[in-house]
Design a protein around this motif. Structure first.
Motif: not given
Lengths: 246, 141
Positions: B55-60
């Protein structure tokens, strides 16, 4: 109440609370935004709203619980030790970019559950810090709450940027948490007899605690890898177009 | 010649891209262009307990691609080949690290317009980059 405003002790406490709120509040907004990312568009706003509302409510309840709990014997001692650890943790560099095993919530209530649990865990740091700095003053407590609420709702990279510019903020924050931990330790009813006639302990213990946090933080940080590498996420390439394509 | 253009989605960064596009014609060979966007690492230890890396990588990725978009559009329109990259970390350090790894010859950045209190408190990425690299840094005002 008004004469309180003119004492330097009051303003000192107010600034302590603002700094603690700043350093120990930022994560909430990030979790709220990210927990709602996997929701369908229509539910995302709702999730964020409920999440923020729940988090604020929880923060208020926790704060008042913390104050009444801290009046019990031994709990100030426990609180002080926790605060020392929170201070040390603040100074330590970040962990590696690791793969976690948490699953992303795709349902509204799942996301809200994540937010509330996360807020419970994260608020403990903040609430304990603020409660320690407020010395049981309800006015200061409410002030601390009011300052922290906008930080729950709006994430900002402001704190990250400030820390990047002035690295000492982290150490100052760690020292401050150590200091309030020391003040809490002094307030523990258990130690009352030992303090009698030794007024110097009222400043010596907090200062020692601040120094302890700095020293521990430094020592542990030294043992970790000192350089935090930037992580590569995306690498794309747009090739030269063939003349035929033009 | 390898040219790195750090891009944050601002008009400042776009000026740098425009400058490069204009000056390409004067160069003997087409330079290799590298676009870089750096995302602040907002995921502290506490956040990692509750949000998975995916989720974090998708956000970044989403934020990074959005920041790169306008610069890419300019280069696409000029039909220039380029590479783009998103890093997670502290901007100045990440720029210097990428420049080192890719053995970049030159960094071209748009001058930041901010002044006064904001610049005093937050500093500038450019200042920090200047201290971290040993290659030429060109500022486009």
């Amino acid at each position: 109440m008004l004469e309180m405003l003119s004492t330097s002790q009051f303003w000192f406490d107010v600034s302590k609370i603002i700094v603690i709120d700043l350093l120990l509040s930022g994560d909430n907004a990030v979790v709220i935004a990210l927990a709602c990312r996997n929701l369908p568009e229509a539910q995302r706003k709702k999730g964020i709203m409920y999440g923020v509302g729940g988090a604020i409510g929880l923060r208020i309840v926790l704060t008042f619980f913390a104050v009444s709990l801290l009046s019990l014997p031994y709990l100030k001692l426990v609180g002080a030790l926790l605060l020392l650890w929170i201070g040390i943790k603040l100074i330590l560099p970040e962990e590696e970019h690791g793969e976690g095993s948490i699953k992303a919530e795709a349902h509204l209530w799942g996301a809200i559950k994540t937010i509330i649990i996360a807020d419970f865990v994260m608020s403990l740091d903040n609430v304990l810090g603020v409660a320690a700095a407020a010395h049981g003053s309800v006015m200061l407590l409410v002030f601390g709450l009011l300052v922290s609420i906008p930080m729950i709702a709006w994430s900002s990279q402001l704190v990250l940027k400030l820390i990047d510019r002035f690295a000492f903020i982290i150490y100052a924050g760690g020292a401050l948490l150590g200091y309030v931990a020391g003040e809490m330790l002094i307030g523990e009813a258990l130690f009352k007899p030992m303090l009698e006639g030794r007024l110097y302990l009222y400043w010596l213990v907090p200062v020692m605690c601040a120094v302890f946090v700095l020293a521990m933080g430094w020592w542990l940080a030294m043992r970790k890898a000192s350089v935090v590498r930037a992580i590569d996420l995306v690498d794309g390439r747009v090739p030269a177009k063939l003349d035929a394509e033009l | 010649m390898k040219i790195l253009i750090p891009v944050d989605g601002s008009a400042n960064a776009l000026r740098a891209v425009e400058h490069v596009i204009q000056s390409v014609a004067e160069l003997k060979e087409t330079p290799q262009l590298l676009l870089l966007n750096v995302q602040w690492n907002v995921a502290k230890a506490n956040v990692k307990l509750f949000i998975n890396q995916q989720t974090m990588d998708d956000y970044y990725r989403e934020q990074g691609m959005a920041a790169l978009e306008s610069a890419r559009a300019l280069l696409d329109a000029a039909v220039l080949p380029y590479r783009y990259h998103i890093s997670i970390g502290t901007p100045a350090e990440a720029i210097a690290q990428y420049a080192r790894e890719q053995q970049v010859d030159e960094i071209i950045m748009g001058r930041q317009g901010q002044g006064g209190v904001k610049a005093l408190l937050l500093g500038s990425v450019i200042n920090k980059v200047l201290h971290l690299v040993t290659i030429p840094v060109v500022l486009i005002g």
